[in-house]
Design a protein around this motif. Structure first.
Motif, PDB file in Angstrom:
ATOM      1  N   LYS A  53      62.462  61.455  52.211  1.00 38.91           N
ATOM      2  CA  LYS A  53      61.312  61.564  51.491  1.00 38.91           C
ATOM      3  C   LYS A  53      60.378  62.631  52.420  1.00 38.91           C
ATOM      4  CE  LYS A  53      61.163  57.032  49.451  1.00 38.91           C
ATOM      5  NZ  LYS A  53      60.424  55.684  49.298  1.00 38.91           N
ATOM      6  N   GLU A  54      59.381  63.208  51.825  1.00 41.75           N
ATOM      7  CA  GLU A  54      58.388  63.955  52.785  1.00 41.75           C
ATOM      8  C   GLU A  54      57.671  63.454  53.597  1.00 41.75           C
ATOM      9  OE1 GLU A  54      56.420  66.939  50.414  1.00 41.75           O
ATOM     10  OE2 GLU A  54      58.255  67.718  49.402  1.00 41.75           O
ATOM     11  N   ASP A  55      57.382  62.172  53.384  1.00 42.65           N
ATOM     12  CA  ASP A  55      56.263  61.557  54.165  1.00 42.65           C
ATOM     13  C   ASP A  55      57.127  60.544  55.099  1.00 42.65           C
ATOM     14  OD1 ASP A  55      57.117  59.833  52.059  1.00 42.65           O
ATOM     15  OD2 ASP A  55      55.003  59.016  51.726  1.00 42.65           O
ATOM     16  N   ILE A  56      57.691  59.474  54.523  1.00 42.52           N
ATOM     17  CA  ILE A  56      58.322  58.671  55.544  1.00 42.52           C
ATOM     18  C   ILE A  56      59.586  58.078  54.762  1.00 42.52           C
ATOM     19  CG2 ILE A  56      58.488  56.411  56.461  1.00 42.52           C
ATOM     20  CD1 ILE A  56      55.535  56.222  56.717  1.00 42.52           C
ATOM     21  N   SER A  57      60.947  58.850  55.546  1.00 42.75           N
ATOM     22  CA  SER A  57      61.988  58.385  54.850  1.00 42.75           C
ATOM     23  C   SER A  57      62.625  57.091  55.366  1.00 42.75           C
ATOM     24  CB  SER A  57      63.060  59.449  55.371  1.00 42.75           C
ATOM     25  OG  SER A  57      62.671  60.659  55.160  1.00 42.75           O
ATOM     26  N   GLU A  58      63.546  56.530  54.530  1.00 44.41           N
ATOM     27  CA  GLU A  58      64.127  55.064  54.829  1.00 44.41           C
ATOM     28  C   GLU A  58      65.410  55.498  55.314  1.00 44.41           C
ATOM     29  OE1 GLU A  58      63.341  52.541  51.111  1.00 44.41           O
ATOM     30  OE2 GLU A  58      62.023  54.446  50.543  1.00 44.41           O
ATOM     31  N   THR A  78      71.723  61.475  61.296  1.00 42.82           N
ATOM     32  CA  THR A  78      70.804  61.696  60.398  1.00 42.82           C
ATOM     33  C   THR A  78      69.613  62.700  60.414  1.00 42.82           C
ATOM     34  OG1 THR A  78      71.334  59.228  59.904  1.00 42.82           O
ATOM     35  CG2 THR A  78      69.544  60.404  58.556  1.00 42.82           C
ATOM     36  N   ALA A  79      68.970  62.558  61.384  1.00 43.18           N
ATOM     37  CA  ALA A  79      68.060  63.581  61.560  1.00 43.18           C
ATOM     38  C   ALA A  79      68.684  65.145  61.832  1.00 43.18           C
ATOM     39  CB  ALA A  79      67.224  63.257  62.979  1.00 43.18           C
ATOM     40  N   PHE A  80      69.761  65.200  62.211  1.00 42.77           N
ATOM     41  CA  PHE A  80      70.695  66.602  62.510  1.00 42.77           C
ATOM     42  C   PHE A  80      70.911  67.079  60.929  1.00 42.77           C
ATOM     43  CE2 PHE A  80      74.601  68.877  62.561  1.00 42.77           C
ATOM     44  CZ  PHE A  80      74.279  69.708  63.220  1.00 42.77           C
ATOM     45  N   ILE A  81      71.410  66.324  60.155  1.00 44.69           N
ATOM     46  CA  ILE A  81      71.638  66.455  58.663  1.00 44.69           C
ATOM     47  C   ILE A  81      70.494  67.076  58.146  1.00 44.69           C
ATOM     48  CG2 ILE A  81      72.483  65.463  56.554  1.00 44.69           C
ATOM     49  CD1 ILE A  81      74.656  66.457  58.596  1.00 44.69           C
ATOM     50  N   ILE A  82      69.479  66.344  58.169  1.00 40.68           N
ATOM     51  CA  ILE A  82      67.942  66.619  57.411  1.00 40.68           C
ATOM     52  C   ILE A  82      67.671  67.807  58.065  1.00 40.68           C
ATOM     53  CG2 ILE A  82      65.757  65.789  56.992  1.00 40.68           C
ATOM     54  CD1 ILE A  82      66.902  62.879  57.165  1.00 40.68           C
ATOM     55  N   PHE A  83      67.426  68.117  59.236  1.00 42.91           N
ATOM     56  CA  PHE A  83      67.025  69.353  59.598  1.00 42.91           C
ATOM     57  C   PHE A  83      67.818  70.595  59.438  1.00 42.91           C
ATOM     58  CE2 PHE A  83      64.838  66.776  63.072  1.00 42.91           C
ATOM     59  CZ  PHE A  83      63.532  66.696  62.581  1.00 42.91           C
ATOM     60  N   GLU A  84      69.195  70.478  59.613  1.00 41.90           N
ATOM     61  CA  GLU A  84      70.041  71.542  59.563  1.00 41.90           C
ATOM     62  C   GLU A  84      70.653  71.803  58.394  1.00 41.90           C
ATOM     63  OE1 GLU A  84      70.278  73.697  62.034  1.00 41.90           O
ATOM     64  OE2 GLU A  84      69.234  72.206  63.575  1.00 41.90           O
ATOM     65  N   ILE A  85      71.003  70.997  57.539  1.00 40.72           N
ATOM     66  CA  ILE A  85      71.673  71.028  56.016  1.00 40.72           C
ATOM     67  C   ILE A  85      70.804  70.724  54.916  1.00 40.72           C
ATOM     68  CG2 ILE A  85      73.446  70.150  54.726  1.00 40.72           C
ATOM     69  CD1 ILE A  85      74.188  71.223  57.287  1.00 40.72           C
ATOM     70  N   TYR A  88      64.733  70.496  55.546  1.00 42.27           N
ATOM     71  CA  TYR A  88      63.633  69.925  55.709  1.00 42.27           C
ATOM     72  C   TYR A  88      62.372  70.598  56.274  1.00 42.27           C
ATOM     73  CZ  TYR A  88      60.692  65.490  56.425  1.00 42.27           C
ATOM     74  OH  TYR A  88      59.720  64.628  56.362  1.00 42.27           O
ATOM     75  N   PRO A  89      61.169  70.632  55.575  1.00 35.60           N
ATOM     76  CA  PRO A  89      60.115  71.595  55.730  1.00 35.60           C
ATOM     77  C   PRO A  89      59.450  71.363  57.088  1.00 35.60           C
ATOM     78  CG  PRO A  89      59.446  69.655  54.246  1.00 35.60           C
ATOM     79  CD  PRO A  89      60.959  69.682  54.539  1.00 35.60           C
ATOM     80  N   SER A  90      59.939  70.393  57.934  1.00 31.97           N
ATOM     81  CA  SER A  90      59.064  70.218  58.984  1.00 31.97           C
ATOM     82  C   SER A  90      60.144  69.863  60.220  1.00 31.97           C
ATOM     83  CB  SER A  90      57.991  68.837  59.052  1.00 31.97           C
ATOM     84  OG  SER A  90      57.628  68.446  60.092  1.00 31.97           O
ATOM     85  N   ASN A  91      59.667  70.223  61.498  1.00 32.39           N
ATOM     86  CA  ASN A  91      60.489  69.776  62.773  1.00 32.39           C
ATOM     87  C   ASN A  91      60.363  68.234  63.066  1.00 32.39           C
ATOM     88  OD1 ASN A  91      57.879  70.049  63.713  1.00 32.39           O
ATOM     89  ND2 ASN A  91      58.788  70.933  65.553  1.00 32.39           N
ATOM     90  N   LYS A  92      59.645  67.530  62.237  1.00 36.98           N
ATOM     91  CA  LYS A  92      59.191  65.995  62.569  1.00 36.98           C
ATOM     92  C   LYS A  92      59.762  65.012  61.421  1.00 36.98           C
ATOM     93  CE  LYS A  92      55.748  66.619  66.289  1.00 36.98           C
ATOM     94  NZ  LYS A  92      54.235  66.276  66.623  1.00 36.98           N
ATOM     95  N   ILE A  93      60.276  63.888  61.669  1.00 31.83           N
ATOM     96  CA  ILE A  93      60.587  63.040  60.727  1.00 31.83           C
ATOM     97  C   ILE A  93      60.077  61.756  60.988  1.00 31.83           C
ATOM     98  CG2 ILE A  93      62.704  61.869  59.242  1.00 31.83           C
ATOM     99  CD1 ILE A  93      64.182  64.554  60.043  1.00 31.83           C
ATOM    100  N   LYS A  94      59.605  60.939  60.239  1.00 29.72           N
ATOM    101  CA  LYS A  94      59.492  59.602  60.195  1.00 29.72           C
ATOM    102  C   LYS A  94      60.564  58.526  59.388  1.00 29.72           C
ATOM    103  CE  LYS A  94      54.607  59.825  61.541  1.00 29.72           C
ATOM    104  NZ  LYS A  94      53.222  59.084  61.181  1.00 29.72           N
TER     105      LYS A  94
END
Length: 260
Positions: A53-58, A78-85, A88-94
């Motif tokens: 999700k754009e705000d807080i992923s689960e 998981t973060a690697f996949i979200i960032f690289e594949i 994701y529009p930001s360099n930070k994930i919650k």
């Protein structure tokens, strides 16, 4: 039903090193039993399930035998996949998890995870622990896991634990650790009750390791190495109530699960 799935080697920049994790990207939660069956089928130390999700992923994590409360390498993967594949529009994930909100940041090739600190409380050395590990330690501390401290790196390398004996100890996992020769500290991790005899690289164990070694060595920033067969390097920072754990990752494959 098809579910996108990736496998990523975490805490390394080479395939076949570090700790492999499977990542399933979901649009909505599926049945818990189905997630457990997928994790059992993958037969990796952890399979992560994530709704992005754009705000807080689960985010949730499963070993081949049970759901767990915190996993470092599968979070990094998981973060690697979200960032690289997934672009994701930001360099930070919650991530919303069983351990609260976890913040993850991408900094060039490194992924930095902020986890809750879990300092251990000193406890007794039992004969069962000595029997299971095959060598008497210097100290033992208890948090979610047992953290077992030895004198030197060679002690850690030489351990040949008896998994059937370790299964008789009522703890989630067993960390063994000592000062390192070329890094600040080294460790190995055993969790036979969860279906994981030896975990290659265990991010969550460093929630207990980092507060201990930060105090012993008088340093806030530390470099750690896990001495499994695959091995892994972790950059760590003690921030009092939390720890920052950083590492690299490499994708091994991507595909789809087909569920009738």
């Amino acid at each position: 039903m098809k579910i996108p799935m990736y496998q990523v080697d975490a805490f390394t920049d080479e395939i076949f090193k570090g700790n492999p994790a499977a990542i399933c990207i979901l649009e909505e939660w599926i049945d818990d039993k189905l997630m457990q069956n997928i994790a059992m089928e993958n037969n990796l130390s952890e399979t992560a399930f994530c709704i992005v999700k754009e705000d807080i992923s689960e985010l949730r994590w499963f070993t081949p035998e049970e759901e767990i409360d915190l996993c470092g390498h599968a979070t990094l993967a998981t973060a690697f996949i979200i960032f690289e594949i997934l672009n994701y529009p930001s360099n930070k994930i919650k991530f919303s998890t069983q351990s609260g909100i976890l913040e993850v940041e991408k900094d060039d090739e490194y992924i930095i995870m902020e986890f809750p600190a879990r300092p251990g409380i000193k406890t007794q050395i039992t004969q069962q622990l000595i029997k299971g590990l095959g060598k008497e330690p210097k100290e033992v501390y208890e948090s979610r896991d047992l953290m077992v401290v030895y004198d030197n790196e060679q002690d850690i390398k030489d351990l040949k634990p008896n998994m059937e004996e370790l299964k008789l100890i009522d703890t989630f996992g067993i960390i063994v650790t000592s000062r390192g020769k070329e890094v600040d500290f080294v460790s190995r991790y055993f969790a036979p009750l969860c279906g994981v005899s030896e975990d290659p690289v265990t991010g969550s164990a460093h929630c207990t390791l980092v507060p201990y070694w930060s105090k012993i060595l008088g340093k806030k920033n530390l470099v750690a190495q896990q001495l499994s067969q695959r091995g892994g390097i972790l950059k760590c920072e003690d921030t009092i109530n939390k720890v920052k754990i950083s590492g690299k990752a490499k994708m091994f494959f991507k595909g789809e699960i087909y569920l009738a």
